[in-house]
Design a protein around this motif. Structure first.
Motif, PDB file in Angstrom:
ATOM      1  N   LYS A   1       0.815  -1.218   0.000  1.00  0.00           N
ATOM      2  CA  LYS A   1       0.000   0.000   0.000  1.00  0.00           C
ATOM      3  C   LYS A   1       0.848   1.267   0.000  1.00  0.00           C
ATOM      4  O   LYS A   1       0.534   2.218  -0.714  1.00  0.00           O
ATOM      5  N   LEU A   2       1.903   1.292   0.804  1.00  0.00           N
ATOM      6  CA  LEU A   2       2.720   2.499   0.872  1.00  0.00           C
ATOM      7  C   LEU A   2       3.380   2.788  -0.471  1.00  0.00           C
ATOM      8  O   LEU A   2       3.285   3.902  -0.986  1.00  0.00           O
ATOM      9  N   SER A   3       4.030   1.795  -1.060  1.00  0.00           N
ATOM     10  CA  SER A   3       4.709   2.053  -2.338  1.00  0.00           C
ATOM     11  C   SER A   3       3.696   2.342  -3.449  1.00  0.00           C
ATOM     12  O   SER A   3       3.937   3.199  -4.299  1.00  0.00           O
ATOM     13  N   ASP A   4       2.555   1.665  -3.430  1.00  0.00           N
ATOM     14  CA  ASP A   4       1.524   1.943  -4.432  1.00  0.00           C
ATOM     15  C   ASP A   4       0.986   3.360  -4.276  1.00  0.00           C
ATOM     16  O   ASP A   4       0.761   4.070  -5.259  1.00  0.00           O
ATOM     17  N   THR A   5       0.797   3.788  -3.039  1.00  0.00           N
ATOM     18  CA  THR A   5       0.279   5.129  -2.782  1.00  0.00           C
ATOM     19  C   THR A   5       1.285   6.199  -3.175  1.00  0.00           C
ATOM     20  O   THR A   5       0.915   7.211  -3.777  1.00  0.00           O
ATOM     21  N   ILE A   6       2.550   5.967  -2.882  1.00  0.00           N
ATOM     22  CA  ILE A   6       3.586   6.915  -3.314  1.00  0.00           C
ATOM     23  C   ILE A   6       3.634   6.964  -4.835  1.00  0.00           C
ATOM     24  O   ILE A   6       3.752   8.044  -5.424  1.00  0.00           O
ATOM     25  N   HIS A   7       3.497   5.823  -5.473  1.00  0.00           N
ATOM     26  CA  HIS A   7       3.452   5.746  -6.938  1.00  0.00           C
ATOM     27  C   HIS A   7       2.324   6.647  -7.460  1.00  0.00           C
ATOM     28  O   HIS A   7       2.528   7.444  -8.386  1.00  0.00           O
TER      29      HIS A   7
ATOM     30  N   LEU B   1      -2.387  17.409  -5.650  1.00  0.00           N
ATOM     31  CA  LEU B   1      -1.882  17.401  -4.283  1.00  0.00           C
ATOM     32  C   LEU B   1      -2.557  18.530  -3.513  1.00  0.00           C
ATOM     33  O   LEU B   1      -2.728  19.628  -4.037  1.00  0.00           O
ATOM     34  N   ALA B   2      -2.940  18.264  -2.274  1.00  0.00           N
ATOM     35  CA  ALA B   2      -3.599  19.270  -1.445  1.00  0.00           C
ATOM     36  C   ALA B   2      -2.610  20.308  -0.928  1.00  0.00           C
ATOM     37  O   ALA B   2      -2.995  21.411  -0.559  1.00  0.00           O
ATOM     38  N   LYS B   3      -1.337  19.946  -0.898  1.00  0.00           N
ATOM     39  CA  LYS B   3      -0.280  20.866  -0.485  1.00  0.00           C
ATOM     40  C   LYS B   3       0.969  20.511  -1.277  1.00  0.00           C
ATOM     41  O   LYS B   3       1.018  19.489  -1.955  1.00  0.00           O
ATOM     42  N   SER B   4       1.972  21.347  -1.190  1.00  0.00           N
ATOM     43  CA  SER B   4       3.171  21.115  -1.994  1.00  0.00           C
ATOM     44  C   SER B   4       3.883  19.834  -1.558  1.00  0.00           C
ATOM     45  O   SER B   4       3.782  19.406  -0.410  1.00  0.00           O
ATOM     46  N   ALA B   5       4.590  19.242  -2.496  1.00  0.00           N
ATOM     47  CA  ALA B   5       5.260  17.957  -2.267  1.00  0.00           C
ATOM     48  C   ALA B   5       6.283  18.026  -1.132  1.00  0.00           C
ATOM     49  O   ALA B   5       6.535  17.013  -0.479  1.00  0.00           O
ATOM     50  N   ASP B   6       6.825  19.198  -0.872  1.00  0.00           N
ATOM     51  CA  ASP B   6       7.796  19.313   0.228  1.00  0.00           C
ATOM     52  C   ASP B   6       7.119  19.416   1.596  1.00  0.00           C
ATOM     53  O   ASP B   6       7.790  19.434   2.623  1.00  0.00           O
ATOM     54  N   LYS B   7       5.801  19.436   1.621  1.00  0.00           N
ATOM     55  CA  LYS B   7       5.044  19.485   2.879  1.00  0.00           C
ATOM     56  C   LYS B   7       4.352  18.156   3.194  1.00  0.00           C
ATOM     57  O   LYS B   7       3.725  18.013   4.236  1.00  0.00           O
ATOM     58  N   ILE B   8       4.474  17.198   2.305  1.00  0.00           N
ATOM     59  CA  ILE B   8       3.874  15.874   2.508  1.00  0.00           C
ATOM     60  C   ILE B   8       4.999  14.905   2.848  1.00  0.00           C
ATOM     61  O   ILE B   8       5.933  14.735   2.066  1.00  0.00           O
ATOM     62  N   THR B   9       4.931  14.293   4.024  1.00  0.00           N
ATOM     63  CA  THR B   9       5.993  13.365   4.420  1.00  0.00           C
ATOM     64  C   THR B   9       5.593  11.925   4.154  1.00  0.00           C
ATOM     65  O   THR B   9       4.408  11.597   4.011  1.00  0.00           O
ATOM     66  N   MET B  10       6.599  11.081   4.101  1.00  0.00           N
ATOM     67  CA  MET B  10       6.347   9.649   3.955  1.00  0.00           C
ATOM     68  C   MET B  10       5.521   9.153   5.146  1.00  0.00           C
ATOM     69  O   MET B  10       4.674   8.279   4.993  1.00  0.00           O
ATOM     70  N   TYR B  11       5.749   9.731   6.307  1.00  0.00           N
ATOM     71  CA  TYR B  11       4.979   9.373   7.495  1.00  0.00           C
ATOM     72  C   TYR B  11       3.497   9.711   7.296  1.00  0.00           C
ATOM     73  O   TYR B  11       2.626   8.908   7.630  1.00  0.00           O
ATOM     74  N   ASP B  12       3.211  10.889   6.731  1.00  0.00           N
ATOM     75  CA  ASP B  12       1.827  11.273   6.442  1.00  0.00           C
ATOM     76  C   ASP B  12       1.161  10.240   5.531  1.00  0.00           C
ATOM     77  O   ASP B  12       0.018   9.834   5.765  1.00  0.00           O
ATOM     78  N   ILE B  13       1.889   9.844   4.516  1.00  0.00           N
ATOM     79  CA  ILE B  13       1.354   8.895   3.534  1.00  0.00           C
ATOM     80  C   ILE B  13       1.149   7.534   4.184  1.00  0.00           C
ATOM     81  O   ILE B  13       0.088   6.906   4.019  1.00  0.00           O
ATOM     82  N   TYR B  14       2.142   7.073   4.930  1.00  0.00           N
ATOM     83  CA  TYR B  14       2.045   5.771   5.585  1.00  0.00           C
ATOM     84  C   TYR B  14       0.851   5.728   6.534  1.00  0.00           C
ATOM     85  O   TYR B  14       0.058   4.784   6.512  1.00  0.00           O
ATOM     86  N   ARG B  15       0.718   6.723   7.368  1.00  0.00           N
ATOM     87  CA  ARG B  15      -0.387   6.743   8.333  1.00  0.00           C
ATOM     88  C   ARG B  15      -1.733   6.853   7.618  1.00  0.00           C
ATOM     89  O   ARG B  15      -2.728   6.315   8.089  1.00  0.00           O
ATOM     90  N   ALA B  16      -1.781   7.541   6.488  1.00  0.00           N
ATOM     91  CA  ALA B  16      -3.028   7.654   5.732  1.00  0.00           C
ATOM     92  C   ALA B  16      -3.499   6.290   5.247  1.00  0.00           C
ATOM     93  O   ALA B  16      -4.685   5.968   5.327  1.00  0.00           O
ATOM     94  N   VAL B  17      -2.574   5.478   4.750  1.00  0.00           N
ATOM     95  CA  VAL B  17      -2.991   4.203   4.149  1.00  0.00           C
ATOM     96  C   VAL B  17      -2.911   3.011   5.093  1.00  0.00           C
ATOM     97  O   VAL B  17      -3.628   2.031   4.914  1.00  0.00           O
ATOM     98  N   GLU B  18      -2.058   3.082   6.095  1.00  0.00           N
ATOM     99  CA  GLU B  18      -1.900   1.949   7.008  1.00  0.00           C
ATOM    100  C   GLU B  18      -2.463   2.213   8.405  1.00  0.00           C
ATOM    101  O   GLU B  18      -2.508   1.312   9.231  1.00  0.00           O
ATOM    102  N   GLY B  19      -2.854   3.455   8.671  1.00  0.00           N
ATOM    103  CA  GLY B  19      -3.374   3.785   9.997  1.00  0.00           C
ATOM    104  C   GLY B  19      -2.294   3.618  11.049  1.00  0.00           C
ATOM    105  O   GLY B  19      -1.149   3.990  10.838  1.00  0.00           O
ATOM    106  N   ASP B  20      -2.656   3.027  12.153  1.00  0.00           N
ATOM    107  CA  ASP B  20      -1.699   2.830  13.249  1.00  0.00           C
ATOM    108  C   ASP B  20      -0.967   1.495  13.170  1.00  0.00           C
ATOM    109  O   ASP B  20      -0.264   1.117  14.104  1.00  0.00           O
TER     110      ASP B  20
END
Length: 145
Positions: free
Chosen positions: A6-12, A65-84
């Motif tokens: 999910k993380l790599s697919d979402t980053i893709h 993108l809702a905000k610029s790419a330099d404001k979106i972290t891998m952590y933000d993406i991971y938590r969005a798709v994998e939760g806790d």
């Protein structure tokens, strides 16, 4: 055991959106690149929208993108798709009558927690822009071979 992609697919997907140059990006087109089905892409897109990472109009191929790419972290993406969900998982199906079987999980759990904290901090320091920059670096490197 199947590993989550999910993380790599979402980053893709996010890279596709970031580099899309105002191109109409349908879930079908993105799914072809990931080698999956459009419903899976739409599911991930909905998750990203709910997390405030992308904006789009349902039924239209106009994600941004809702905000610029330099404001979106891998952590933000991971938590969005994998939760806790943590990266490392304990085996909770060990024999409770075995001293090692039950207690080893408690012992390694402490280390898993420590590792998770380090990973979280590292993911917080990596932005989508960093990934885009690395993407372009890899392309240049391949072209120079």
């Amino acid at each position: 055991m199947k590993y989550s992609t999910k993380l790599s697919d979402t980053i893709h997907i996010l890279i596709f959106i970031a580099l899309g140059d105002d191109e109409q990006l349908s879930s079908t087109k993105i799914a072809e690149s990931i080698k999956t089905n459009p419903a899976y892409v739409r599911q991930l897109m909905a998750t990203l929208k709910n997390a405030g990472i992308v904006v789009n109009t349902q039924g239209h191929a106009n994600a941004a993108l809702a905000k610029s790419a330099d404001k979106i972290t891998m952590y933000d993406i991971y938590r969005a798709v994998e939760g806790d969900k943590p990266l490392l998982h304990l085996d909770t199906d060990t024999n409770p009558d075995c001293g090692i079987g039950i207690n080893i999980q408690f012992a390694i759990g402490d280390f898993y927690h420590e590792i998770q904290n380090m990973v979280d901090e590292k993911m917080k320091s990596i932005t989508l822009q960093d990934i885009i920059d690395r993407y372009y670096f890899k392309i240049r490197k391949v072209k120079n071979l």
